[in-house]
Design an enzyme around this catalytic site. Structure first.
Site, PDB file in Angstrom:
ATOM      1  N   ASN A 179       1.252   3.710  11.325  1.00  0.00           N
ATOM      2  CA  ASN A 179       0.446   4.149  12.488  1.00  0.00           C
ATOM      3  C   ASN A 179       0.785   3.256  13.672  1.00  0.00           C
ATOM      4  OD1 ASN A 179      -1.165   2.201  10.595  1.00  0.00           O
ATOM      5  ND2 ASN A 179      -1.954   1.824  12.655  1.00  0.00           N
ATOM      6  N   MET A 187      -2.259  -6.728   6.986  1.00  0.00           N
ATOM      7  CA  MET A 187      -3.265  -7.580   6.338  1.00  0.00           C
ATOM      8  C   MET A 187      -2.733  -8.290   5.089  1.00  0.00           C
ATOM      9  SD  MET A 187      -6.431  -4.893   6.544  1.00  0.00           S
ATOM     10  CE  MET A 187      -6.687  -3.873   8.015  1.00  0.00           C
ATOM     11  N   SER A 188      -1.433  -8.547   5.041  1.00  0.00           N
ATOM     12  CA  SER A 188      -0.881  -9.142   3.802  1.00  0.00           C
ATOM     13  C   SER A 188       0.375  -9.940   4.108  1.00  0.00           C
ATOM     14  CB  SER A 188      -0.543  -8.021   2.812  1.00  0.00           C
ATOM     15  OG  SER A 188       0.541  -7.248   3.287  1.00  0.00           O
ATOM     16  N   TYR A 226      -8.622 -10.005   2.022  1.00  0.00           N
ATOM     17  CA  TYR A 226      -9.847  -9.257   2.328  1.00  0.00           C
ATOM     18  C   TYR A 226     -10.584  -8.784   1.073  1.00  0.00           C
ATOM     19  CZ  TYR A 226      -6.945  -5.027   1.780  1.00  0.00           C
ATOM     20  OH  TYR A 226      -6.101  -4.063   1.295  1.00  0.00           O
ATOM     21  N   GLU A 227      -9.931  -8.864  -0.080  1.00  0.00           N
ATOM     22  CA  GLU A 227     -10.629  -8.525  -1.330  1.00  0.00           C
ATOM     23  C   GLU A 227     -11.490  -9.698  -1.805  1.00  0.00           C
ATOM     24  OE1 GLU A 227      -7.976  -6.159  -4.210  1.00  0.00           O
ATOM     25  OE2 GLU A 227      -6.558  -7.092  -2.835  1.00  0.00           O
ATOM     26  N   ALA A 245       2.503  -2.102   4.400  1.00  0.00           N
ATOM     27  CA  ALA A 245       2.243  -1.065   5.390  1.00  0.00           C
ATOM     28  C   ALA A 245       1.698  -1.780   6.619  1.00  0.00           C
ATOM     29  CB  ALA A 245       1.221  -0.084   4.852  1.00  0.00           C
ATOM     30  N   HIS A 285      -7.518   4.097   6.112  1.00  0.00           N
ATOM     31  CA  HIS A 285      -6.679   3.721   4.964  1.00  0.00           C
ATOM     32  C   HIS A 285      -5.993   4.959   4.387  1.00  0.00           C
ATOM     33  CE1 HIS A 285      -5.207   1.306   1.682  1.00  0.00           C
ATOM     34  NE2 HIS A 285      -5.900   1.957   0.766  1.00  0.00           N
ATOM     35  N   HIS A 299      -5.100  -9.142  -1.895  1.00  0.00           N
ATOM     36  CA  HIS A 299      -5.238  -9.483  -0.472  1.00  0.00           C
ATOM     37  C   HIS A 299      -6.397 -10.453  -0.236  1.00  0.00           C
ATOM     38  CE1 HIS A 299      -3.726  -5.305  -0.805  1.00  0.00           C
ATOM     39  NE2 HIS A 299      -3.004  -5.565   0.271  1.00  0.00           N
ATOM     40  N   HIS A 352      -2.925   0.575  -5.000  1.00  0.00           N
ATOM     41  CA  HIS A 352      -2.352  -0.628  -5.633  1.00  0.00           C
ATOM     42  C   HIS A 352      -2.654  -0.580  -7.126  1.00  0.00           C
ATOM     43  CE1 HIS A 352      -1.393  -3.033  -1.977  1.00  0.00           C
ATOM     44  NE2 HIS A 352      -2.253  -2.187  -1.453  1.00  0.00           N
ATOM     45  N   SER A 362       0.814  -1.222   0.000  1.00  0.00           N
ATOM     46  CA  SER A 362       0.000   0.000   0.000  1.00  0.00           C
ATOM     47  C   SER A 362       0.843   1.265   0.000  1.00  0.00           C
ATOM     48  CB  SER A 362      -0.881   0.043   1.246  1.00  0.00           C
ATOM     49  OG  SER A 362      -1.793  -1.008   1.234  1.00  0.00           O
TER      50      SER A 362
HETATM   51  N1  HPA Z   1      -3.556  -2.828  11.253  1.00  0.00           N
HETATM   52  C1  HPA Z   1      -3.647  -3.643  10.184  1.00  0.00           C
HETATM   53  N2  HPA Z   1      -3.165  -3.332   8.992  1.00  0.00           N
HETATM   54  C2  HPA Z   1      -2.541  -2.155   8.852  1.00  0.00           C
HETATM   55  C3  HPA Z   1      -2.414  -1.252   9.920  1.00  0.00           C
HETATM   56  C4  HPA Z   1      -2.954  -1.608  11.189  1.00  0.00           C
HETATM   57  O1  HPA Z   1      -2.884  -0.857  12.192  1.00  0.00           O
HETATM   58  N3  HPA Z   1      -1.741  -0.171   9.439  1.00  0.00           N
HETATM   59  C5  HPA Z   1      -1.480  -0.413   8.133  1.00  0.00           C
HETATM   60  N4  HPA Z   1      -1.967  -1.608   7.769  1.00  0.00           N
END
Ligand code: HPA
Length: 271
Positions: free
Chosen positions: A234, A210-211, A84-85, A112, A246, A82, A60, A29
């Site tokens: 973050n 998430m990847s 989740y898609e 990320a 996001h 991913h 992406h 990402s």
């Molecule tokens: N959690 C899950 N996936 C992420 C996060 C998070 O805090 N930040 C960037 N991708």
């Protein structure tokens, strides 16, 4: 029935001609710009490969860029797919098996992620030392094709130790601060609850995302050596005042991607 990777690799080979990439790079990402330095690029959109999974998330681009980076032949994924898609872990694994059939020996993965470690602030780069598969899924479930890898693969060196040492030395020499830690994968798409973040911390997690895990499991299975980096966008839920978004992930990843791009260039030069 033959796995899809055989068809994907034939289609990619026909588009690349006699160009045979040795190193694959997967850009997560907001990190796609790293591919812009590739010379003599051949661009292959995922949409132009029959039955190839499509990337549907902003940040992406959904294409391969093959070409020369620091004198090395690379195949870069500008954007990944991913769980989740709605993509299955098995279809994600087909991409890595395709790399194997193309003759790729090394894979650099980026993502990320949110930090759970107070010593790893937003904006940091983290070298992934190991992972926890908390996606409740596995890309290798199903019939095994022994040509691609063993039924029960070893993950004791999933993030190759020698490549990690190279990354640490290279970062030090370039004056780029590089943290190290364990990545935990959730399926997403929701960001975690604060209770989940506390629980993952107890499990030994430094960063959550998430990847990446399906790709790395498959690479270990195929005998492809992996180097993995998280860009910390973050702090985990409950560890920072603001809520998760996001938009914030993309903005922070784009900021931190300059350092990561420089580091990846220097590492590829030494591979
Ligand atoms: N959690 C899950 N996936 C992420 C996060 C998070 O805090 N930040 C960037 N991708």
């Amino acid at each position: 029935m033959k796995e899809l990777c055989y068809s994907y690799s034939e289609q990619i080979k026909s588009k690349l001609g006699d160009f045979a990439p040795e190193i694959a790079v997967i850009l997560g990402s907001g990190l796609g710009d790293i591919a812009n330095n590739i010379q003599n690029p051949t661009v292959i959109s995922y949409a132009d490969i029959n039955n190839f999974p499509q990337s549907t998330v902003s940040g992406h681009q959904g294409r391969f860029i093959a070409g020369i980076l620091q004198g090395k032949k690379v195949l870069c994924m500008q954007g990944r797919v991913h769980l989740y898609e709605g993509h299955t872990p098995q279809i994600i694994s087909q991409i890595i098996k395709t790399f194997k059939l193309l003759g790729i020996k090394k894979l650099i993965v980026t993502n990320a992620a949110g930090s759970l470690n107070p010593k790893i602030a937003a904006g940091s780069l983290m070298l992934i030392t190991d992972h926890i598969n908390f996606s409740f899924n596995n890309p290798l479930i199903g019939a095994n094709d022994d040509n691609l890898g063993p039924r029960f693969p070893d993950l004791s060196n999933a993030y190759d130790k020698k490549l990690r040492q190279l990354a640490v030395t290279t970062a030090k020499e370039a004056g780029i601060e590089l943290k190290q830690g364990v990545y935990l994968m959730v399926s997403g798409p929701n960001f975690e609850t604060a209770a989940e973040v506390r629980a993952f911390g107890i499990l030994g997690t430094d960063a959550v995302g998430m990847s990446t895990v399906p790709e790395v499991i498959t690479a270990a299975y195929c005998g492809i050596k992996v180097l993995g980096f998280s860009v910390i966008t973050n702090l985990g839920t409950g560890l920072q005042e603001q809520s998760q978004s996001h938009g914030e992930t993309l903005a922070m990843a784009e900021k931190a991607s300059q350092n990561l791009g420089q580091l990846i260039n220097l590492i590829i030069e030494r591979l």
